[in-house]
Design a protein around this motif. Sequence first.
Motif, PDB file in Angstrom:
ATOM      1  N   GLU A   6       0.952  -1.332  -0.032  1.00 14.81           N
ATOM      2  CA  GLU A   6       0.063   0.070  -0.028  1.00 14.81           C
ATOM      3  C   GLU A   6       0.954   1.072  -0.002  1.00 14.81           C
ATOM      4  OE1 GLU A   6      -3.307  -0.320   3.070  1.00 14.81           O
ATOM      5  OE2 GLU A   6      -2.215  -2.151   3.458  1.00 14.81           O
ATOM      6  N   VAL A   7       0.987   1.954  -1.075  1.00 15.74           N
ATOM      7  CA  VAL A   7       1.574   3.092  -1.184  1.00 15.74           C
ATOM      8  C   VAL A   7       0.811   4.406  -0.677  1.00 15.74           C
ATOM      9  CG1 VAL A   7       2.979   4.806  -2.561  1.00 15.74           C
ATOM     10  CG2 VAL A   7       3.252   2.249  -2.848  1.00 15.74           C
ATOM     11  N   LEU A  57      15.883   1.720  -2.547  1.00 13.77           N
ATOM     12  CA  LEU A  57      16.987   2.098  -3.491  1.00 13.77           C
ATOM     13  C   LEU A  57      17.087   3.665  -3.886  1.00 13.77           C
ATOM     14  CD1 LEU A  57      17.292  -1.229  -5.582  1.00 13.77           C
ATOM     15  CD2 LEU A  57      18.949  -0.424  -3.873  1.00 13.77           C
ATOM     16  N   LEU A  58      16.641   4.462  -3.207  1.00 22.80           N
ATOM     17  CA  LEU A  58      16.609   5.897  -3.748  1.00 22.80           C
ATOM     18  C   LEU A  58      17.954   6.551  -3.864  1.00 22.80           C
ATOM     19  CD1 LEU A  58      13.375   7.137  -2.037  1.00 22.80           C
ATOM     20  CD2 LEU A  58      13.770   6.851  -4.460  1.00 22.80           C
ATOM     21  N   ASN A  66       7.119  12.927   2.343  1.00 23.72           N
ATOM     22  CA  ASN A  66       5.958  12.234   3.090  1.00 23.72           C
ATOM     23  C   ASN A  66       5.413  11.093   2.576  1.00 23.72           C
ATOM     24  OD1 ASN A  66       3.407  12.674   4.671  1.00 23.72           O
ATOM     25  ND2 ASN A  66       2.297  13.253   2.987  1.00 23.72           N
ATOM     26  N   GLY A  67       4.671  10.237   3.321  1.00 26.69           N
ATOM     27  CA  GLY A  67       4.060   9.118   2.831  1.00 26.69           C
ATOM     28  C   GLY A  67       4.436   7.691   3.606  1.00 26.69           C
ATOM     29  N   GLN A  68       3.847   6.900   3.129  1.00 25.41           N
ATOM     30  CA  GLN A  68       4.143   5.368   3.741  1.00 25.41           C
ATOM     31  C   GLN A  68       3.959   4.364   2.669  1.00 25.41           C
ATOM     32  OE1 GLN A  68       0.654   5.089   6.480  1.00 25.41           O
ATOM     33  NE2 GLN A  68       2.262   4.875   8.007  1.00 25.41           N
ATOM     34  N   ILE A  69       4.841   3.368   2.615  1.00 26.90           N
ATOM     35  CA  ILE A  69       5.012   2.514   1.708  1.00 26.90           C
ATOM     36  C   ILE A  69       4.846   1.180   2.721  1.00 26.90           C
ATOM     37  CG2 ILE A  69       6.101   0.952  -0.103  1.00 26.90           C
ATOM     38  CD1 ILE A  69       7.601   3.529  -0.740  1.00 26.90           C
ATOM     39  N   LEU A  77       9.649   2.472   4.554  1.00 31.02           N
ATOM     40  CA  LEU A  77      10.252   3.853   4.436  1.00 31.02           C
ATOM     41  C   LEU A  77      11.082   4.057   5.863  1.00 31.02           C
ATOM     42  CD1 LEU A  77       7.791   5.925   2.469  1.00 31.02           C
ATOM     43  CD2 LEU A  77      10.234   4.976   1.911  1.00 31.02           C
ATOM     44  N   THR A  78      10.542   3.259   6.942  1.00 31.76           N
ATOM     45  CA  THR A  78      11.238   3.215   8.322  1.00 31.76           C
ATOM     46  C   THR A  78      12.139   2.297   8.665  1.00 31.76           C
ATOM     47  OG1 THR A  78       9.348   2.041   9.315  1.00 31.76           O
ATOM     48  CG2 THR A  78       8.823   4.195   9.146  1.00 31.76           C
ATOM     49  N   LYS A  79      12.428   1.525   7.675  1.00 37.81           N
ATOM     50  CA  LYS A  79      13.460   0.178   7.856  1.00 37.81           C
ATOM     51  C   LYS A  79      14.682   0.751   7.700  1.00 37.81           C
ATOM     52  CE  LYS A  79      10.236  -3.486   6.880  1.00 37.81           C
ATOM     53  NZ  LYS A  79       9.786  -3.811   8.198  1.00 37.81           N
ATOM     54  N   THR A  80      15.755   0.108   8.589  1.00 34.30           N
ATOM     55  CA  THR A  80      17.172   0.336   8.374  1.00 34.30           C
ATOM     56  C   THR A  80      17.565  -0.424   7.167  1.00 34.30           C
ATOM     57  OG1 THR A  80      17.627  -1.621   9.550  1.00 34.30           O
ATOM     58  CG2 THR A  80      17.421   0.559  10.763  1.00 34.30           C
TER      59      THR A  80
END
Length: 348
Positions: A6-7, A57-58, A66-69, A77-80
């Motif tokens: 869910e993006v 891989l940005l 902003n936002g969540q994946i 997006l919050t993962k190390t």
Amino acid sequence: MKKVLEVKNLEISFDTFAGKVKAIRDVSFDLYKGETLAIVGESGSGKSVTTRSIMGLLASNANVDNGQILFNGTDILTKTEKELQKIRGKEIAMIFQDPMTSLDPTMPIGKQVAESLMKHNKISKKEGLKQALDLLNLVGIPNAEKRLKNYPHQFSGGQRQRIVIAIALICYPQVLIADEPTTALDVTIQAQILELLKDIQKKINSSIVFITHDLGVVANVADRVAVMYGGKIVEVGTSEEIFYNPQHPYTWGLLGSMPTLEGTGDRLYAIPGSPPDLLDPPTGDAFYPRNEFALQIDAEEQPPFFDVSPTHKAATWLLAPQAPKVTPPDEILIRWKKFQEKNSQTTV
Ligand SMILES: Nc1ncnc2c1ncn2[C@@H]1O[C@H](COP(=O)(O)OP(=O)(O)O)[C@@H](O)[C@H]1O
Ligand SMILES: [Mg+2]
């Protein structure tokens, strides 16, 4: 149906010497288990940045503003980096346009596939080579056993793409992202690669995100299509809805600019004008200057999504109840009628 990805309200910008490039501007979409979602749009519309963000891989000058994946409910997006490495290539795998960038030119193919297998599955070298052979057979490399010792340059472009697909499949990923995987290949080989992806999907029930700038390519493979323009999704629907009942004038333009059916590569129609400057995105609808049906409000305000059906929505003021009723230009109607006829005769 179960949502795998869910993006939500994704916004990504890049720091450059010229200023901030607002590449992804409030993008939201879902990916369901077992489906193929195509993301279609002109070059620069934000397809690759969207998919790279899913892979974590940005580029280093990127900001997620902003936002969540959500992947199976947790935010990528919050993962190390260490956590991402557990997902990348295992749960979510990616196939790029140019297979040479994913293959090591100095190592025989058998060894490359075997090493990936050994890395992911903790198996012996002998077992790795055996499974590598199985995989190369699965993706349709002829005489695979004899070719294990060949180097990447000894294979054709289509075969190299098959090998990259084999490597991407090693862990039976839940999500397979294919970023223009067939763009560099000729039409017949493109169709074969698409067929291969479909086959594999049936076998392992993965979800596929298929990126392309060419709407014609996705007609036979995608369950749903999302159309991107200027860093936004402007229309999303089932393949049927996008091909048979498109609502956004940009989608009309894409349908009109598909290569001719005779395969000569000629295009009947090119969307006039150029995409918006993402350093300074317009306040109104980004498609306004290129939209021959534009209304006054397009210059002033961005259109919200209007629902066409429970599965189909488009962000164009033309769908507002007060808007005049317009139909796409004749040459586009004729063109996509032809395309539909051809489509109903052949299944690639
Ligand atoms: N590392 C970067 N730095 C600056 N701008 C970038 C970078 N990567 C992508 N962009 C910009 O982001 C926009 C979207 O690019 P991209 O996702 O690659 O487009 P697409 O894949 O649809 O052709 C483009 O305007 C591109 O120039
Ligand atoms: Mg791209």
